[in-house]
Design a protein around this motif. Structure first.
Motif, short mmCIF file in Angstrom:
data_model
loop_
_atom_site.label_atom_id
_atom_site.label_comp_id
_atom_site.label_asym_id
_atom_site.label_seq_id
_atom_site.Cartn_x
_atom_site.Cartn_y
_atom_site.Cartn_z
N ARG A 1 -15.79 56.08 105.67
CA ARG A 1 -15.81 54.64 105.88
C ARG A 1 -14.75 54.04 104.95
NH1 ARG A 1 -19.52 56.86 108.40
NH2 ARG A 1 -21.18 55.80 109.53
N ALA B 1 -31.35 48.95 110.34
CA ALA B 1 -32.06 50.00 111.08
C ALA B 1 -33.24 50.56 110.28
CB ALA B 1 -31.10 51.12 111.45
N PRO C 1 -24.59 59.63 103.00
CA PRO C 1 -25.98 59.22 103.16
C PRO C 1 -26.92 60.33 103.61
CG PRO C 1 -24.67 58.45 105.00
CD PRO C 1 -23.70 59.03 104.00
N HIS D 1 -33.04 51.93 106.99
CA HIS D 1 -32.68 53.08 106.17
C HIS D 1 -32.02 52.62 104.87
CE1 HIS D 1 -33.65 55.57 109.62
NE2 HIS D 1 -32.79 54.89 110.35
N ARG E 1 -27.09 50.39 108.57
CA ARG E 1 -28.14 51.28 108.09
C ARG E 1 -29.32 50.49 107.55
NH1 ARG E 1 -26.12 56.62 107.33
NH2 ARG E 1 -24.55 56.85 108.97
N THR F 1 -18.10 45.85 112.19
CA THR F 1 -18.28 47.29 112.35
C THR F 1 -17.01 48.06 111.99
OG1 THR F 1 -19.89 46.94 114.12
CG2 THR F 1 -18.84 49.11 114.01
N GLU G 1 -30.06 55.34 102.73
CA GLU G 1 -28.74 55.66 103.29
C GLU G 1 -27.76 54.51 103.07
OE1 GLU G 1 -28.97 56.88 107.31
OE2 GLU G 1 -30.40 58.50 106.94
N ALA G 2 -28.24 53.28 103.21
CA ALA G 2 -27.38 52.12 102.99
C ALA G 2 -26.86 52.10 101.56
CB ALA G 2 -28.14 50.83 103.30
N GLU H 1 -20.20 63.72 106.67
CA GLU H 1 -20.25 62.32 107.06
C GLU H 1 -18.85 61.80 107.35
OE1 GLU H 1 -21.84 58.28 107.39
OE2 GLU H 1 -22.50 60.34 107.79
N LEU I 1 -24.08 54.56 101.01
CA LEU I 1 -22.80 54.10 101.52
C LEU I 1 -22.19 53.05 100.59
CD1 LEU I 1 -23.56 53.81 105.34
CD2 LEU I 1 -22.02 55.44 104.23
N ALA J 1 -21.11 49.40 108.00
CA ALA J 1 -22.01 50.56 108.06
C ALA J 1 -23.21 50.37 107.15
CB ALA J 1 -21.25 51.83 107.68
N VAL J 2 -22.99 49.78 105.99
CA VAL J 2 -24.10 49.52 105.06
C VAL J 2 -25.13 48.61 105.73
CG1 VAL J 2 -24.74 48.33 102.93
CG2 VAL J 2 -22.76 49.87 102.96
#
Length: 247
Positions: free
Chosen positions: A179, A153, A168, A155, A150, A238, A158-159, A176, A162, A146-147
């Motif tokens: 994770r 993408a 985030p 961000h 983000r 993922t 947000e990363a 949220e 996380l 997830a880190v």
């Protein structure tokens, strides 16, 4: 017993999970399977096609209606049973799995621990529903994956949240999703008195290659299975997966 799902054209992102389940579901003996949060039957219907009897417990009436239609369309309606209920309250809809007559041989808990009120309670409820020696397949979102998602993408804030195990987007009304780290997932499984096997990465590259029209699906599946148990690749997948047994 028909060909197992790992050799069929099911989504490449789930190849590692099916590969882990193959020795269990492909042994030639029909199993009693419990799918917690199984929704519309992405796993339940293929398992029923293999001859297994599958009970799906899900809080969504709409998802269970879709499950029924999908099972009937696939010709396995008699082997798929939907029950409305929550994962942390399985004892309200299922008998205790204290012996081989009432317990399930295999339980699935795929991407459920992220959203339940208490993951530890849910896993204990699932362990209770298994027969002694029964197994549970647990799949969750991976924090490291997830880190990176983000960050790629665009961000970074947000990363970083996380990375530090913070929400985030704390301003939103919906919390949220959780994770998990591999160590955290294994500890959670062990706390439910289950014995975990080796953990795997789920969708190491499949999501990245999904938009590539030139990628051979069979090659992607083979790569997924090859990377699933290999660090450092599995570490940034993922999702995470572990197969655990009730002593």
């Amino acid at each position: 017993m028909p060909t197992t799902p790992a050799t069929e054209q099911l989504p490449a992102r789930t190849a590692a999970v099916w590969a882990a389940l193959d020795p269990v579901i492909g042994a030639g003996t029909p199993l009693r399977v419990l799918d917690v949060g199984g929704g519309s039957g992405m796993f339940a219907v293929p398992l029923a096609r293999l001859g297994h009897d599958v009970t799906v417990v899900d809080p969504s009436a709409d998802a269970l209606a879709t499950l029924r239609r999908r099972a009937d369309t696939a010709g396995v309606g008699a082997r798929v049973h939907g029950l409305q209920g929550d994962g942390d309250l399985l004892h309200e809809v299922l008998p205790a799995g204290d012996d081989t007559a009432t317990g399930y041989d295999l339980a699935l808990c795929h991407y459920v621990l992220e959203v339940v009120d208490d993951p530890a309670v849910t896993l204990r409820e699932i362990a209770r529903a298994l027969r002694p020696g029964g197994q549970v397949s647990v799949a969750t979102s991976n924090r490291a994956g997830a880190v990176l998602a983000r960050a790629v993408a665009g961000h970074p804030v947000e990363a970083l949240a996380l990375v530090e195990d913070r929400d985030p987007a704390p301003g939103r009304t919906k919390p949220e999703r959780r994770r998990f780290t591999p160590d955290g997932l294994l500890a959670l499984v062990e706390a439910a008195d289950l014995t975990p096997g080796a953990w795997r990465g789920v969708s190491v590259v499949a999501d990245l290659l999904e938009a590539s029209t030139g990628a051979d699906p069979l090659a992607v599946r083979a790569l997924e299975v090859a990377l699933a148990e290999t660090s450092p690749y599995r570490d940034v997948a993922t999702g995470l997966h572990v197969l655990a047994a009730r002593p």
